[in-house]
Design a protein around this motif. Structure first.
Motif, PDB file in Angstrom:
ATOM      1  N   LEU A   1      -7.211  19.426 -29.890  1.00 24.45           N
ATOM      2  CA  LEU A   1      -7.773  19.270 -28.536  1.00 24.45           C
ATOM      3  C   LEU A   1      -7.730  20.588 -27.756  1.00 24.45           C
ATOM      4  CD1 LEU A   1      -6.362  15.789 -27.435  1.00 24.45           C
ATOM      5  CD2 LEU A   1      -8.680  16.331 -28.205  1.00 24.45           C
ATOM      6  N   MET A   2      -6.671  21.339 -27.964  1.00 23.94           N
ATOM      7  CA  MET A   2      -6.524  22.579 -27.198  1.00 23.94           C
ATOM      8  C   MET A   2      -7.269  23.736 -27.845  1.00 23.94           C
ATOM      9  SD  MET A   2      -2.516  22.167 -26.210  1.00 23.94           S
ATOM     10  CE  MET A   2      -1.970  20.813 -25.167  1.00 23.94           C
ATOM     11  N   GLY A   3      -7.903  23.460 -28.961  1.00 24.41           N
ATOM     12  CA  GLY A   3      -8.767  24.468 -29.583  1.00 24.41           C
ATOM     13  C   GLY A   3      -8.028  25.615 -30.249  1.00 24.41           C
ATOM     14  N   THR A   4      -6.800  25.369 -30.720  1.00 26.27           N
ATOM     15  CA  THR A   4      -6.044  26.442 -31.398  1.00 26.27           C
ATOM     16  C   THR A   4      -6.776  26.849 -32.669  1.00 26.27           C
ATOM     17  OG1 THR A   4      -4.025  25.389 -30.632  1.00 26.27           O
ATOM     18  CG2 THR A   4      -3.785  27.041 -32.382  1.00 26.27           C
ATOM     19  N   THR A   5      -6.906  28.148 -32.843  1.00 26.79           N
ATOM     20  CA  THR A   5      -7.548  28.587 -34.087  1.00 26.79           C
ATOM     21  C   THR A   5      -6.586  29.359 -34.977  1.00 26.79           C
ATOM     22  OG1 THR A   5      -8.279  30.626 -33.085  1.00 26.79           O
ATOM     23  CG2 THR A   5      -9.809  28.782 -32.986  1.00 26.79           C
ATOM     24  N   LEU A   6      -5.461  29.787 -34.413  1.00 23.61           N
ATOM     25  CA  LEU A   6      -4.497  30.524 -35.232  1.00 23.61           C
ATOM     26  C   LEU A   6      -3.085  30.067 -34.889  1.00 23.61           C
ATOM     27  CD1 LEU A   6      -3.686  32.808 -37.170  1.00 23.61           C
ATOM     28  CD2 LEU A   6      -3.762  34.363 -35.230  1.00 23.61           C
ATOM     29  N   VAL A   7      -2.399  29.495 -35.884  1.00 26.22           N
ATOM     30  CA  VAL A   7      -1.024  29.033 -35.680  1.00 26.22           C
ATOM     31  C   VAL A   7      -0.086  30.038 -36.348  1.00 26.22           C
ATOM     32  CG1 VAL A   7       0.666  27.249 -36.316  1.00 26.22           C
ATOM     33  CG2 VAL A   7      -1.642  26.591 -35.583  1.00 26.22           C
ATOM     34  N   ILE A   8       0.725  30.690 -35.504  1.00 25.10           N
ATOM     35  CA  ILE A   8       1.738  31.596 -36.059  1.00 25.10           C
ATOM     36  C   ILE A   8       3.071  30.884 -35.859  1.00 25.10           C
ATOM     37  CG2 ILE A   8       2.818  33.851 -35.860  1.00 25.10           C
ATOM     38  CD1 ILE A   8       0.235  34.887 -34.627  1.00 25.10           C
ATOM     39  N   ARG A   9       3.748  30.573 -36.924  1.00 25.80           N
ATOM     40  CA  ARG A   9       5.013  29.846 -36.777  1.00 25.80           C
ATOM     41  C   ARG A   9       5.975  30.246 -37.879  1.00 25.80           C
ATOM     42  NH1 ARG A   9       2.662  23.843 -38.628  1.00 25.80           N
ATOM     43  NH2 ARG A   9       2.133  24.546 -40.708  1.00 25.80           N
TER      44      ARG A   9
ATOM     45  N   PRO B   1      -6.775  24.982 -38.202  1.00 24.39           N
ATOM     46  CA  PRO B   1      -6.653  26.387 -37.751  1.00 24.39           C
ATOM     47  C   PRO B   1      -6.215  27.271 -38.909  1.00 24.39           C
ATOM     48  CG  PRO B   1      -4.813  25.052 -36.929  1.00 24.39           C
ATOM     49  CD  PRO B   1      -5.735  24.124 -37.663  1.00 24.39           C
ATOM     50  N   GLN B   2      -6.238  28.568 -38.687  1.00 28.99           N
ATOM     51  CA  GLN B   2      -5.659  29.471 -39.686  1.00 28.99           C
ATOM     52  C   GLN B   2      -4.146  29.475 -39.472  1.00 28.99           C
ATOM     53  OE1 GLN B   2      -7.833  33.197 -38.813  1.00 28.99           O
ATOM     54  NE2 GLN B   2      -7.951  33.265 -41.038  1.00 28.99           N
ATOM     55  N   TYR B   3      -3.414  29.665 -40.529  1.00 26.64           N
ATOM     56  CA  TYR B   3      -1.956  29.677 -40.392  1.00 26.64           C
ATOM     57  C   TYR B   3      -1.385  31.020 -40.797  1.00 26.64           C
ATOM     58  CZ  TYR B   3      -1.892  24.656 -39.593  1.00 26.64           C
ATOM     59  OH  TYR B   3      -2.073  23.411 -39.044  1.00 26.64           O
ATOM     60  N   ALA B   4      -0.295  31.381 -40.127  1.00 27.08           N
ATOM     61  CA  ALA B   4       0.447  32.595 -40.499  1.00 27.08           C
ATOM     62  C   ALA B   4       1.924  32.242 -40.338  1.00 27.08           C
ATOM     63  CB  ALA B   4       0.077  33.749 -39.575  1.00 27.08           C
ATOM     64  N   HIS B   5       2.629  32.172 -41.448  1.00 26.98           N
ATOM     65  CA  HIS B   5       4.060  31.838 -41.394  1.00 26.98           C
ATOM     66  C   HIS B   5       4.872  33.117 -41.547  1.00 26.98           C
ATOM     67  CE1 HIS B   5       2.244  27.952 -42.399  1.00 26.98           C
ATOM     68  NE2 HIS B   5       3.288  27.446 -41.782  1.00 26.98           N
ATOM     69  N   TYR B   6       5.692  33.381 -40.555  1.00 25.96           N
ATOM     70  CA  TYR B   6       6.461  34.627 -40.660  1.00 25.96           C
ATOM     71  C   TYR B   6       7.827  34.333 -41.267  1.00 25.96           C
ATOM     72  CZ  TYR B   6       8.359  32.958 -36.260  1.00 25.96           C
ATOM     73  OH  TYR B   6       8.921  32.180 -35.295  1.00 25.96           O
ATOM     74  N   TRP B   7       8.356  35.377 -41.889  1.00 28.18           N
ATOM     75  CA  TRP B   7       9.603  35.236 -42.635  1.00 28.18           C
ATOM     76  C   TRP B   7      10.771  35.067 -41.685  1.00 28.18           C
ATOM     77  CZ3 TRP B   7       9.215  35.298 -48.004  1.00 28.18           C
ATOM     78  CH2 TRP B   7       7.936  35.563 -48.471  1.00 28.18           C
ATOM     79  N   PRO B   8      11.804  34.377 -42.143  1.00 28.62           N
ATOM     80  CA  PRO B   8      12.949  34.173 -41.239  1.00 28.62           C
ATOM     81  C   PRO B   8      13.624  35.486 -40.893  1.00 28.62           C
ATOM     82  CG  PRO B   8      13.458  33.415 -43.467  1.00 28.62           C
ATOM     83  CD  PRO B   8      12.008  33.787 -43.457  1.00 28.62           C
ATOM     84  N   LEU B   9      14.193  35.543 -39.718  1.00 34.28           N
ATOM     85  CA  LEU B   9      14.971  36.724 -39.368  1.00 34.28           C
ATOM     86  C   LEU B   9      16.313  36.600 -40.088  1.00 34.28           C
ATOM     87  CD1 LEU B   9      14.275  36.930 -35.528  1.00 34.28           C
ATOM     88  CD2 LEU B   9      13.152  38.152 -37.377  1.00 34.28           C
TER      89      LEU B   9
END
Ligand code: GLU
Length: 533
Positions: A239-247, A270-278
């Motif tokens: 609904l909010m139109g997210t196109t890129l999820v960075i999580r 959406p496109q996804y980008a998962h970042y590595w844990p700190l």
């Protein structure tokens, strides 16, 4: 019909809800940060928001904040408000979200807080049930355990799915009966994907990975009527139109499920980008930063210790792309947003929260900061974290306090070290231990040497009786006096320093005299000398 049985109060349809959420322009890229207010704000939430901000800023896209407060059992009061305030401290300004004064929503994709969207979720749940894509499941804890035992014995995947989910095949009469018995239920996805099939998932940071399809009938809505993250984020991001999820990486395992949910709705994921844990390194070796046991997981830890916001940002930027450090050396005055960050190059191995490095760089920030500015920052820090000490130092002249700050600039790495390095400037003097004064390493092998050192120093101070204008002036006067008395520098400076600060560690004798002024230095030296007679 089943859907009316479960959601008689819901009258709206998905179409009418979707109509209230205008589609954004096709080309708009929309990123968001969606923290859960269940604890303090994690440093990786700032890290994640910075990634979003970097992307949004670079492309003039939309960046919004959504509060994911569906885990009400673990919710912490005021956490969401605190999150908003902290993001502001980091200049992470959102285009949309509960970020207006008094945390009111900005922009028309509201509400941006999930607990205010329960009605919306129910509209979509009702529709899924109508279409047979979801179903109520009345399995009890005991029944779930029995299923698990059977699955373990037959060495098949554990969970609720296909033939292991009796309520998948229940009739409307079975449901009516369970409802009339007041049995509690959850709503599960009726997964149509297969255990045997593979799916290609695209991730901007991790690249493309082939993994198993989701085949589990996961819970979309809990027995409390509150949706799970999986379902709520699906509806909201659409609904909010997210196109890129960075999580963060933790959600990567759920990606096949999320892709199934989007495809079931006929919505583009959406496109996804998962970042590595700190990670951090301690005696256990390299390990994920833990929100339970590591103080440095909490953003406020950095404020309490007083690391400069500027440096935390640089520190995190360097974790994002390691080439940032070199760029920063060449561009010390530019904003981090001017650096050409690349999501594809997000650090995968070195996402290390290295406190030693942080200390080292923070100390250089402090050392190079203008004293007046540093003093103002110190005062705001004390106002927040140590009012008692602020009251003490406020009783002293501004000039005196600034002299101390100026001297400690090269000695402290962060503000929480200020008190331990300065209290002797503010307290009534105490008598140092004799063991401290007599120091054979410095050729002070008897109390007589101490006495002589204090006497010649007092002599110097009394004959001078006006304040020194610089440390150099103190130095020249002392050196002259020491030569005249045929003593060694350290034989005099060590006892004087100890008599003035009564501590093993403090600024040097010359600095102490310069800061304390002649009068206070005289009083302190006299006091010690008296006890030695
Ligand atoms: N509320 C989720 C979390 O805090 C957000 C994940 C996401 O960004 O989609 O982990």
């Amino acid at each position: 019909m089943l859907e009316n049985l479960l959601f008689p109060e819901i009258k709206e349809t998905p179409e009418s809800i979707i109509a209230k959420y205008p589609r954004r322009e096709k080309w708009t890229v929309v990123t968001r940060i969606a923290p859960s207010p269940t604890w303090f704000l994690h440093i990786w939430a700032v890290y994640s928001a910075m990634l979003d901000k970097i992307i949004a800023h670079k492309n003039a896209w939309v960046f919004f904040l959504r509060i994911e407060d569906t885990d009400q059992k673990r919710e912490v009061e005021w956490a969401s408000e605190k999150f908003v305030d902290i993001f502001k401290i980091f200049w992470l300004n959102f285009d949309e979200g509960p970020v207006w004064e008094n945390y009111i929503d900005v922009w028309n994709y509201w509400p941006y807080t999930q607990s205010k969207r329960e009605y919306i979720y129910k509209v979509f749940l009702k529709d899924l049930i109508k279409k047979g894509l979801a179903y109520p499941c009345f399995l009890t804890e005991d029944e779930l355990n029995e299923t698990r035992a059977i699955q373990e014995a037959s060495k098949v995947a554990i969970w609720v799915y296909k033939e292991y989910s009796p309520w998948r095949y229940a009739s409307i009469d079975d449901v009516k009966k369970a409802l009339s018995e007041n049995k509690s239920f959850v709503i599960r996805l009726r997964s149509s994907w297969e255990i045997t099939k593979k799916i290609d998932v695209k991730d901007i940071i991790k690249w493309n990975i082939t993994t198993q399809e989701n085949f589990l009938d996961i819970v979309l809505c809990k027995a409390t009527g509150i949706p799970t993250y999986h379902f709520a984020h699906l509806i909201d991001d659409y609904l909010m139109g997210t196109t890129l999820v960075i999580r963060w990486d933790e959600w990567f395992a759920s990606l096949p499920l999320h892709l199934e949910l989007f495809s079931m709705m006929w919505w583009e994921a959406p496109q996804y980008a998962h970042y590595w844990p700190l990670v951090k390194i301690d005696w256990e070796g390299k390990r994920k930063l833990s929100k339970r046991k590591d103080l440095e997981a909490d953003v406020e830890f950095y404020f309490r210790e007083w690391y400069t916001v500027e440096w935390i940002i640089d520190f995190l930027s360097n974790i994002i792309n390691s080439s940032f450090e070199d760029w920063r050396k060449q561009n010390p005055h530019l904003s981090y947003l001017d650096f050409d960050f690349k999501l594809e190059k997000v650090n995968t191995a070195g996402a290390l929260v290295d406190i030693d490095k942080l200390n080292w760089v923070n100390s250089s920030v402090i050392k190079n900061m203008d004293t007046d500015l540093l003093y103002d920052k110190l005062i705001s820090y004390l106002e927040k974290y140590d009012n008692e000490y602020l009251n003490i130092i406020s009783k002293f002249p501004l000039e005196y306090n600034k002299k101390i700050v100026n001297e400690l600039k090269t000695k402290i790495r962060k503000f929480n070290e200020f008190k331990e390095n300065s209290f002797f400037f503010y307290e009534d003097s105490k008598l140092p231990n004799e063991e401290l004064l007599v120091n054979t390493k410095m050729k002070i092998d008897s109390i007589d040497v101490v006495k002589k050192a204090l006497e010649i120093s007092l002599d110097l101070l009394i004959s001078k009786w006006v304040d020194f204008q610089s440390i150099d002036e103190v130095k020249t006067a002392f050196v002259e006096k020491i030569i005249e008395a045929e003593m060694k520098n350290w034989q005099v400076l060590w006892p004087v320093r100890c008599a003035l600060s009564w501590e093993e560690f403090s600024p040097g004798a010359l600095e102490m005299v310069y800061i304390l002024w002649v009068k206070e230095s005289t009083i302190r030296l006299q006091k010690v000398l008296k006890t030695l007679k």
